[in-house]
Write an enzyme that holds these catalytic residues in place. Structure first.
Site, short mmCIF file in Angstrom:
data_model
loop_
_atom_site.label_atom_id
_atom_site.label_comp_id
_atom_site.label_asym_id
_atom_site.label_seq_id
_atom_site.Cartn_x
_atom_site.Cartn_y
_atom_site.Cartn_z
N GLN A 1 0.85 -1.19 0.00
CA GLN A 1 0.00 0.00 0.00
C GLN A 1 0.89 1.24 0.00
O GLN A 1 1.72 1.42 0.90
CB GLN A 1 -0.91 0.01 1.23
N TYR B 1 -6.37 10.10 4.54
CA TYR B 1 -5.08 10.47 3.97
C TYR B 1 -5.24 11.20 2.64
O TYR B 1 -6.35 11.48 2.20
CB TYR B 1 -4.18 9.24 3.89
N ARG C 1 -7.41 1.30 -2.04
CA ARG C 1 -8.25 1.26 -0.85
C ARG C 1 -9.09 2.53 -0.88
O ARG C 1 -8.57 3.64 -0.84
CB ARG C 1 -7.42 1.17 0.43
#
Length: 353
Positions: free
Chosen positions: A101, A169, A214
């Site tokens: 990730q 984020y 994600r």
């Protein structure tokens, strides 16, 4: 429950079962350099030996100034590739796939000065934090850092990358129209920041290299989450791993009689609209429940996170009908402080001597 151990495809890759270990940051296991340590290699080796179909390595930062803490693993420079190779080699020895990730914290970074799509003020770890808007030059630099990171991931032997587009984020901040109020093209088209990253990654990596995201189900609403999913599928995304978005400015929802969490509901509704694999997460505590979710919702893969921290052998134990253990939801995660003092792990080991 049988569906839990059916193989599946992500892009051109065969995954041996429907159990994914999601990205979970291991704090204080490296230093300010972000280089891989022996502890991290052995952590992923042990989890891979436990039998999941896929591991997605913890949030791995694309720029030093984008970190969420000063001990976050990094992929921002070529000198980190050799250490990352140690992780992929350890995992591949077990026949398990591994993606990494790739991440930038934006306003949720730990640095004193942070950046965001727009001038922003929000709560970060209990403190009100201000963040300034990115200039176009900075925005394009960060996009390039994501693409550089993906190229390094390919060189390090990962089977693919997952763009971190949720959990508050930076990519999540762009996707959420309540956070991203830019007046330029990156505000008018909230997905553009990520779309241009994906396009650049595709130019630099082979067609066989997996690229997924994600993604927040509610960003800020479920309708937005579905729209984003359709946009990214159209761009050639290989999978979507559904979780929460920018949580302070989103509207999570599930019907009153829905038997699972709002995140699972969001993943279910997104899966109805797309044809690529969709993963789900959200308080999945047992193999029986995991199998029920796969059957009832139509999603393709379940994330087993805390259960794997408690018992790295979770997938093998589930396959063999054994006790898999359970996270006890400590107020402060003891596993992150000292795995040997994790109450869930202690109870599991005591019950399975």
């Amino acid at each position: 429950m049988n569906k839990l151990f059916n193989p599946m495809k992500i892009g051109n890759l065969e995954v041996k079962n429907r159990i994914a270990v999601p990205p979970m940051v291991i704090y204080n296991r490296t230093d300010d350099t972000g280089h891989v340590t022996d502890i991290q290699v052995e952590h992923y080796r042990k989890i891979a030996q436990g039998g999941p179909g896929l591991i997605i390595q913890e949030a791995t930062c694309v720029e030093k100034d984008g970190r969420l803490c000063d001990s976050q693993i990094g992929i921002w420079e070529d000198g980190q590739i050799e250490g990352l190779k140690r992780i992929t080699n350890a995992v591949h020895e077990t026949g398990t796939l591994i993606f990494v990730q790739i991440h930038h914290g934006g306003v949720f970074g730990f640095m004193e000065e942070t950046v965001c799509p727009s001038d922003t003020q929000c709560m970060v770890k209990g403190t009100m934090k201000k963040s300034r808007a990115l200039t176009l030059l900075e925005l394009h630099r960060i996009q390039n850092s994501f693409a550089d990171a993906a190229e390094r991931a390919y060189k390090a032997g990962y089977d693919g990358v997952e763009l971190h587009g949720c959990h508050n984020y930076l990519i999540s901040q762009f996707l959420n129209s309540r956070v991203n109020v830019r007046n330029d093209e990156y505000g008018k088209n909230p997905a553009l920041f990520a779309l241009e990253i994906i396009r650049e990654i595709r130019k630099r990596t082979p067609e066989s290299f997996i690229v997924g995201m994600r993604l927040g189900a509610f960003e800020p609403t479920l309708a937005d989450g579905i729209d984003h999913a359709l946009v990214f599928q159209a761009e050639g995304m290989d999978f979507l791993n559904i979780s929460s978005g920018f949580m302070q400015l989103s509207d999570p929802f599930k019907p009153d009689d829905y038997p699972f969490t709002d995140l699972i509901y969001g993943a279910q509704e997104i899966r109805k609209q797309v044809s690529i694999p969709v993963f789900t997460v959200g308080e999945i505590t047992s193999p029986e429940q995991a199998g029920e979710i796969l059957t009832a919702t139509g999603v393709d893969m379940v994330n087993i996170g805390r259960g794997t921290l408690v018992n790295p052998n979770w997938a093998n134990d589930a396959r063999n009908g054994k006790d898999t253990g359970a996270c006890l939801h400590c107020k402060i995660c003891m596993w992150r402080i000292n795995p040997e003092k994790c109450p869930g792990r202690i109870r599991y080991e005591r019950n399975n001597k």
